[in-house]
Design a protein around this motif. Structure first.
Motif, PDB file in Angstrom:
ATOM      1  N   LEU A 138      -5.681  92.223  -4.605  1.00  0.00           N
ATOM      2  CA  LEU A 138      -5.791  91.977  -3.181  1.00  0.00           C
ATOM      3  C   LEU A 138      -5.647  93.258  -2.391  1.00  0.00           C
ATOM      4  O   LEU A 138      -5.142  94.266  -2.854  1.00  0.00           O
ATOM      5  CB  LEU A 138      -4.755  90.953  -2.709  1.00  0.00           C
ATOM      6  N   VAL A 150      -5.443  90.537   7.872  1.00  0.00           N
ATOM      7  CA  VAL A 150      -6.034  89.708   6.827  1.00  0.00           C
ATOM      8  C   VAL A 150      -5.630  90.267   5.474  1.00  0.00           C
ATOM      9  O   VAL A 150      -5.386  91.450   5.317  1.00  0.00           O
ATOM     10  CB  VAL A 150      -7.579  89.655   6.923  1.00  0.00           C
ATOM     11  N   GLN A 151      -5.568  89.378   4.498  1.00  0.00           N
ATOM     12  CA  GLN A 151      -5.289  89.782   3.120  1.00  0.00           C
ATOM     13  C   GLN A 151      -6.492  89.380   2.292  1.00  0.00           C
ATOM     14  O   GLN A 151      -6.865  88.207   2.249  1.00  0.00           O
ATOM     15  CB  GLN A 151      -4.022  89.083   2.616  1.00  0.00           C
ATOM     16  N   HIS A 152      -7.146  90.365   1.686  1.00  0.00           N
ATOM     17  CA  HIS A 152      -8.372  90.128   0.928  1.00  0.00           C
ATOM     18  C   HIS A 152      -8.054  89.938  -0.553  1.00  0.00           C
ATOM     19  O   HIS A 152      -7.217  90.622  -1.118  1.00  0.00           O
ATOM     20  CB  HIS A 152      -9.329  91.318   1.060  1.00  0.00           C
ATOM     21  N   GLU A 153      -8.761  89.007  -1.190  1.00  0.00           N
ATOM     22  CA  GLU A 153      -8.750  88.882  -2.644  1.00  0.00           C
ATOM     23  C   GLU A 153     -10.180  88.774  -3.123  1.00  0.00           C
ATOM     24  O   GLU A 153     -11.030  88.181  -2.465  1.00  0.00           O
ATOM     25  CB  GLU A 153      -7.952  87.659  -3.088  1.00  0.00           C
ATOM     26  N   HIS A 154     -10.451  89.343  -4.288  1.00  0.00           N
ATOM     27  CA  HIS A 154     -11.793  89.262  -4.859  1.00  0.00           C
ATOM     28  C   HIS A 154     -11.972  87.925  -5.561  1.00  0.00           C
ATOM     29  O   HIS A 154     -11.063  87.414  -6.208  1.00  0.00           O
ATOM     30  CB  HIS A 154     -12.025  90.411  -5.841  1.00  0.00           C
ATOM     31  N   TRP A 196     -10.560  85.783   2.288  1.00  0.00           N
ATOM     32  CA  TRP A 196      -9.267  85.997   2.926  1.00  0.00           C
ATOM     33  C   TRP A 196      -8.253  85.018   2.346  1.00  0.00           C
ATOM     34  O   TRP A 196      -8.411  83.809   2.455  1.00  0.00           O
ATOM     35  CB  TRP A 196      -9.389  85.790   4.428  1.00  0.00           C
ATOM     36  N   SER A 197      -7.201  85.529   1.730  1.00  0.00           N
ATOM     37  CA  SER A 197      -6.171  84.663   1.167  1.00  0.00           C
ATOM     38  C   SER A 197      -5.004  84.478   2.130  1.00  0.00           C
ATOM     39  O   SER A 197      -4.148  83.622   1.923  1.00  0.00           O
ATOM     40  CB  SER A 197      -5.655  85.243  -0.146  1.00  0.00           C
ATOM     41  N   ASP A 202     -15.628  88.800  -1.586  1.00  0.00           N
ATOM     42  CA  ASP A 202     -14.194  88.590  -1.525  1.00  0.00           C
ATOM     43  C   ASP A 202     -13.904  87.585  -0.421  1.00  0.00           C
ATOM     44  O   ASP A 202     -14.797  87.137   0.285  1.00  0.00           O
ATOM     45  CB  ASP A 202     -13.425  89.902  -1.323  1.00  0.00           C
TER      46      ASP A 202
END
Length: 226
Positions: A11, A47-51, A61-62, A59
């Motif tokens: 992330l 925002v928190q990104h995860e693939h 947004w978690s 990806d």
């Protein structure tokens, strides 16, 4: 619960200064916002990104934080999504499947409250520190303060069962009642709740946490501003 698995997630956390925040029409999923807040008074500040999967460029947004455009007008609300609820590609093999828990949401709320207090005081008053901003010493002092706040947030979250530290009451989301834990600080509140599809983490300078929230979808934003 063992939270060590959280470190295994692929992330990226992105924070935006208020002058560089995202409008709500950049949302890629439904998020929680204060019930009565007009859309024109809210924006995305973190925002928190995860693939979505190995070999997949997409990806998602978690975690999404929505804040008022005008500081203190409404509560700041962070939606921490459970894994598997996001409509995107397959989970990456070997990635953590550990969901955020209530402890994590509580710690985030307390930490964010202290961060917002420091940000507000820095922009509205003259600091009494003799350290020159931008120097190595100032950077070290800031790092020490961030670590101190993180430790304080963890200790406070550890006391979720202590009614002297956290009070429990109901919060309404789309007409359904959920349990919310609220910690009252000297200059605001920090609160958290488990709302099923996500964890809620919220804070603000108000004396009380919001009693109701709504689920804001990208479709609602589009239809409102189209």
């Amino acid at each position: 619960m063992d939270r060590a698995g959280e470190q295994l997630r692929p992330l990226t956390l992105v924070r935006y200064a208020r002058a560089m925040s995202l409008p709500l029409d950049g949302l890629d999923t439904a998020v929680l916002v204060p019930d009565k807040a007009p859309l024109s008074e809210l924006h995305v500040v973190e925002v928190q990104h995860e693939h979505s999967g190995e070999g997949v460029d997409e990806d998602f947004w978690s975690a999404v934080t929505v804040a008022p455009v005008h500081e203190g007008a409404w509560a700041t609300v962070r939606t921490l999504f459970r894994r598997g609820v996001r409509p995107t590609g397959p989970a990456r093999i070997g990635a953590s499947t550990v969901d955020p828990d209530l402890h994590a949401a509580a710690a985030a709320a307390v930490r964010d409250l202290h961060h917002s207090q420091r940000s507000t005081s820095a922009t509205t008053s003259t600091t009494t520190s003799t350290t020159t901003p931008g120097t190595a010493q100032a950077h070290q002092e800031l790092e020490a303060w961030v670590q101190e706040v993180a430790e304080l947030a963890e200790r406070t979250a550890d006391r979720l069962d202590d009614p002297q530290t956290w009070t429990r009451r109901a919060v309404s989301i789309e007409g359904r009642a959920y349990a919310m834990w609220t910690h009252h600080g000297t200059t605001g509140f920090a609160a958290c709740a488990d709302v099923g599809f996500a964890l809620l983490s919220t804070h603000g300078p108000q004396s009380e946490a919001p009693s109701s929230l709504r689920l804001l979808t990208p479709q609602v934003v589009t239809s409102t501003w189209s």
